[in-house]
Design a protein around this motif. Structure first.
Motif, PDB file in Angstrom:
ATOM      1  N   ARG A   1       7.852   2.926  16.490  1.00 23.04           N
ATOM      2  CA  ARG A   1       7.668   3.035  15.037  1.00 23.04           C
ATOM      3  C   ARG A   1       8.332   4.305  14.509  1.00 23.04           C
ATOM      4  NH1 ARG A   1       4.021   6.055  12.242  1.00 23.04           N
ATOM      5  NH2 ARG A   1       3.475   5.384  10.111  1.00 23.04           N
TER       6      ARG A   1
ATOM      7  N   TRP B   1       6.816   1.949   5.199  1.00 21.77           N
ATOM      8  CA  TRP B   1       7.725   0.825   4.973  1.00 21.77           C
ATOM      9  C   TRP B   1       7.754   0.447   3.497  1.00 21.77           C
ATOM     10  CZ3 TRP B   1      10.241   0.982   9.249  1.00 21.77           C
ATOM     11  CH2 TRP B   1       9.583   1.289  10.440  1.00 21.77           C
ATOM     12  N   THR B   2       6.638   0.606   2.809  1.00 23.30           N
ATOM     13  CA  THR B   2       6.616   0.395   1.359  1.00 23.30           C
ATOM     14  C   THR B   2       7.485   1.451   0.680  1.00 23.30           C
ATOM     15  OG1 THR B   2       4.388  -0.568   1.426  1.00 23.30           O
ATOM     16  CG2 THR B   2       5.138   0.271  -0.691  1.00 23.30           C
TER      17      THR B   2
ATOM     18  N   CYS C   1       4.548   6.644  -3.528  1.00 25.58           N
ATOM     19  CA  CYS C   1       4.973   6.529  -2.129  1.00 25.58           C
ATOM     20  C   CYS C   1       5.673   7.807  -1.672  1.00 25.58           C
ATOM     21  CB  CYS C   1       5.905   5.335  -1.950  1.00 25.58           C
ATOM     22  SG  CYS C   1       5.110   3.727  -2.075  1.00 25.58           S
TER      23      CYS C   1
ATOM     24  N   GLY D   1       0.804  -7.703   6.566  1.00 26.83           N
ATOM     25  CA  GLY D   1       1.398  -6.377   6.701  1.00 26.83           C
ATOM     26  C   GLY D   1       2.066  -5.958   5.406  1.00 26.83           C
TER      27      GLY D   1
ATOM     28  N   PRO E   1      -5.161  -1.626   3.340  1.00 24.01           N
ATOM     29  CA  PRO E   1      -4.565  -1.992   4.634  1.00 24.01           C
ATOM     30  C   PRO E   1      -5.584  -2.177   5.751  1.00 24.01           C
ATOM     31  CG  PRO E   1      -4.088   0.303   4.079  1.00 24.01           C
ATOM     32  CD  PRO E   1      -4.717  -0.312   2.881  1.00 24.01           C
TER      33      PRO E   1
ATOM     34  N   SER F   1       1.912   3.131   3.316  1.00 26.74           N
ATOM     35  CA  SER F   1       2.806   2.539   4.304  1.00 26.74           C
ATOM     36  C   SER F   1       4.195   3.145   4.122  1.00 26.74           C
ATOM     37  CB  SER F   1       2.907   1.027   4.131  1.00 26.74           C
ATOM     38  OG  SER F   1       4.030   0.528   4.836  1.00 26.74           O
TER      39      SER F   1
ATOM     40  N   THR G   1       0.870  -1.161   0.000  1.00 21.01           N
ATOM     41  CA  THR G   1       0.000   0.000   0.000  1.00 21.01           C
ATOM     42  C   THR G   1       0.911   1.216   0.000  1.00 21.01           C
ATOM     43  OG1 THR G   1      -1.735   1.257   1.132  1.00 21.01           O
ATOM     44  CG2 THR G   1      -0.236  -0.010   2.529  1.00 21.01           C
TER      45      THR G   1
END
Length: 198
Positions: free
Chosen positions: A63, A14-15, A115, A170, A40, A12, A9
């Motif tokens: 985080r 992290w993506t 992103c 996730g 998500p 995110s 997604t």
């Protein structure tokens, strides 16, 4: 040819931190990287995940620390609390799906651009103007925001169910030949697996 299913997604961080590494790994091993955007919130609801605002304060604080460290490690600028997060990830997901099906542009560049729009540029990736800009920059027809809507919506729903059945919980999440890799920090392991050394 081997296929890496990449569940993601764009909302995110992290993506975002995957950057070009997944595409580089796929290219190194002659594999196809198949992008599969997933909702998500719906995935978390089906797999026992906890939405960010509902997580314990200690988890939320960690985080932010980890995002700061990983973005510095990767040399990628990242806004920890961007202006347009959370936002609806579906329009950007539809564009990725439509672009992947249409071909002819830089799909990896499109995903990274969307992103970065959220996490580095503080733009709203639910906004058609932002999506159109990213599509154009990646060499795709900007009209995909409209022409790809039905196909995008259909596959977006299918990818959610597929993800659940495949054990995805996730983002980012990579699956190749039944082997699962969760997180941007597991791309090296994905590389080693494809090389046959892990």
């Amino acid at each position: 040819m081997r296929q890496i299913d990449y569940y993601l997604t764009v909302i995110s961080p992290w993506t975002y931190l995957v950057g070009k590494r997944a595409a580089e790994v796929a290219a190194r091993h002659g594999a196809v990287l198949r992008y599969k955007p997933v909702d998500p919130s719906a995935l978390f609801a089906r797999t026992g995940g906890v939405a960010l605002p509902d997580r314990h304060e200690s988890r939320q604080e960690y985080r932010l620390q980890e995002l700061r460290r990983q973005s510095a490690k990767r040399g990628m600028p990242l806004t920890l609390k961007p202006a347009f997060f959370p936002t609806n990830p579906a329009p950007a997901a539809y564009a990725i799906i439509a672009a992947q099906e249409a071909g002819g542009g830089d799909l990896d560049g499109l995903v990274q651009s969307l992103c970065a729009a959220c996490w580095a540029e503080e733009k709203n990736v639910a906004d058609d103007a932002v999506i159109t800009e990213c599509l154009t920059r990646a060499g795709f027809n900007p009209g995909l925001t409209m022409s790809g809507l039905m196909l995008g919506a259909d596959l977006y729903g299918k990818y959610l169910e597929e993800a659940r059945l495949a054990g995805v919980f996730g983002f980012p999440f990579f699956i190749v030949e039944g082997e699962r890799f969760w997180g941007q920090d597991r791309i090296e392991d994905l590389d080693l697996f494809l090389a046959g050394t892990l």
